[in-house]
Enzyme design. Sequence first.
Site, short mmCIF file in Angstrom:
data_model
loop_
_atom_site.label_atom_id
_atom_site.label_comp_id
_atom_site.label_asym_id
_atom_site.label_seq_id
_atom_site.Cartn_x
_atom_site.Cartn_y
_atom_site.Cartn_z
N GLY A 141 6.75 -0.06 -3.87
CA GLY A 141 7.79 0.52 -2.95
C GLY A 141 7.39 1.44 -2.21
N ASP A 167 -7.23 0.57 -2.01
CA ASP A 167 -7.37 0.88 -3.37
C ASP A 167 -8.61 -0.17 -3.67
OD1 ASP A 167 -5.03 2.32 -4.24
OD2 ASP A 167 -4.21 0.92 -2.87
N GLN A 197 0.38 1.33 -15.45
CA GLN A 197 -0.88 2.01 -15.07
C GLN A 197 -0.64 3.34 -14.66
OE1 GLN A 197 0.35 -0.91 -11.51
NE2 GLN A 197 -0.60 0.66 -10.22
N GLY A 228 1.19 0.66 6.19
CA GLY A 228 0.13 0.12 5.22
C GLY A 228 0.60 -1.22 4.62
N HIS A 229 1.74 -1.09 4.02
CA HIS A 229 2.27 -2.01 3.12
C HIS A 229 2.93 -2.99 4.15
CE1 HIS A 229 3.37 1.32 0.40
NE2 HIS A 229 2.71 0.56 -0.42
N SER A 277 0.00 6.73 2.55
CA SER A 277 0.20 6.36 1.13
C SER A 277 1.54 6.94 1.13
CB SER A 277 -0.64 7.44 0.41
OG SER A 277 -0.21 7.44 -0.92
#
Length: 282
Positions: A31, A150, A61, A36-37, A185
């Site tokens: 979220g 990532d 995580q 980027g998403h 990010s």
Amino acid sequence: MEICRTKSDIRTAVKQWRAAGESVGLVPTMGFLHEGHLTLVRAAKEACDRVIVTIFVNPTQFGEAADLDAYPRDEARDFALLEAEGVDAVFCPSVDEMYPADTQTTVVTERLEKMLMGELRPGHFKGVCTVVTKLFNIAQADRAFFGEKDYQQLLVIKTMVRDLDIPIEITGVPTVREVDGLAMSSRNVRLTPDDRKAALILNKALAFADYEVSDGRTASELEEAVRAFIAKEPRAQIESVDVRDAATLEEVTGQITAPVVILLAARFGDVLLIDQRVADPT
Ligand code: AMP
């Protein structure tokens, strides 16, 4: 756009699509969405008839509870952005929905799990693999989309899918950057204005490494040179600089003769940023 908070809701939606012969793409996220998403979403829309985006800040995580608590969230804004992209369904479960009491089973990629980011954050990739396996099983998608930003995560997931014969195709998407080069990010909003400027050193260091890689250097020489380059920015607290085989993430001995990935992690204030670039010496 359907908003599904339970596994059974998303399964019902997917069942109907599959019965109609439609292909399904999955974009897992935590979220606080940015370009980027949305680039992953567009890649999924291009490749699949239906697209599911998952929004779940996965506690297993995160090493430090403080990092988990500080993770930015804005569900209403995320939903509006996804609706505008024509996403078919958002799966945003609660922690209890994903991890009922007495959850016991985890997924581990033995070797990759312990390397690099996995060594710095023990258990991180176990958390990622376990939640991603659950999302794959819940969504029953044909394809899933992950960012190259990532890099180790993408490799871990590809390895897990190969090793466990999970019937899904994994697609990596190149890192999307701000106009000044900072990798997008969700964490960037937590940077102070001075740290935001200082963080540009990461992308500059990657450009420097890309230039230097063709110079007959060894991986450890290149790591040292990149460290020295980043150290010129006093606000950057270097966490790791690694030059590894781009395909396996294994260490490279001797002169660099095949593509390597340069992996950076650095803190600016209390915000940990990562960035990466693949460099080909030939
Ligand atoms: P996150 O919400 O940070 O877990 O990211 C969800 C997905 O978006 C992961 O596959 C990330 O690699 C990907 N992603 C995050 N930032 C970027 C970016 N700047 N460019 C491309 N993909 C990204």
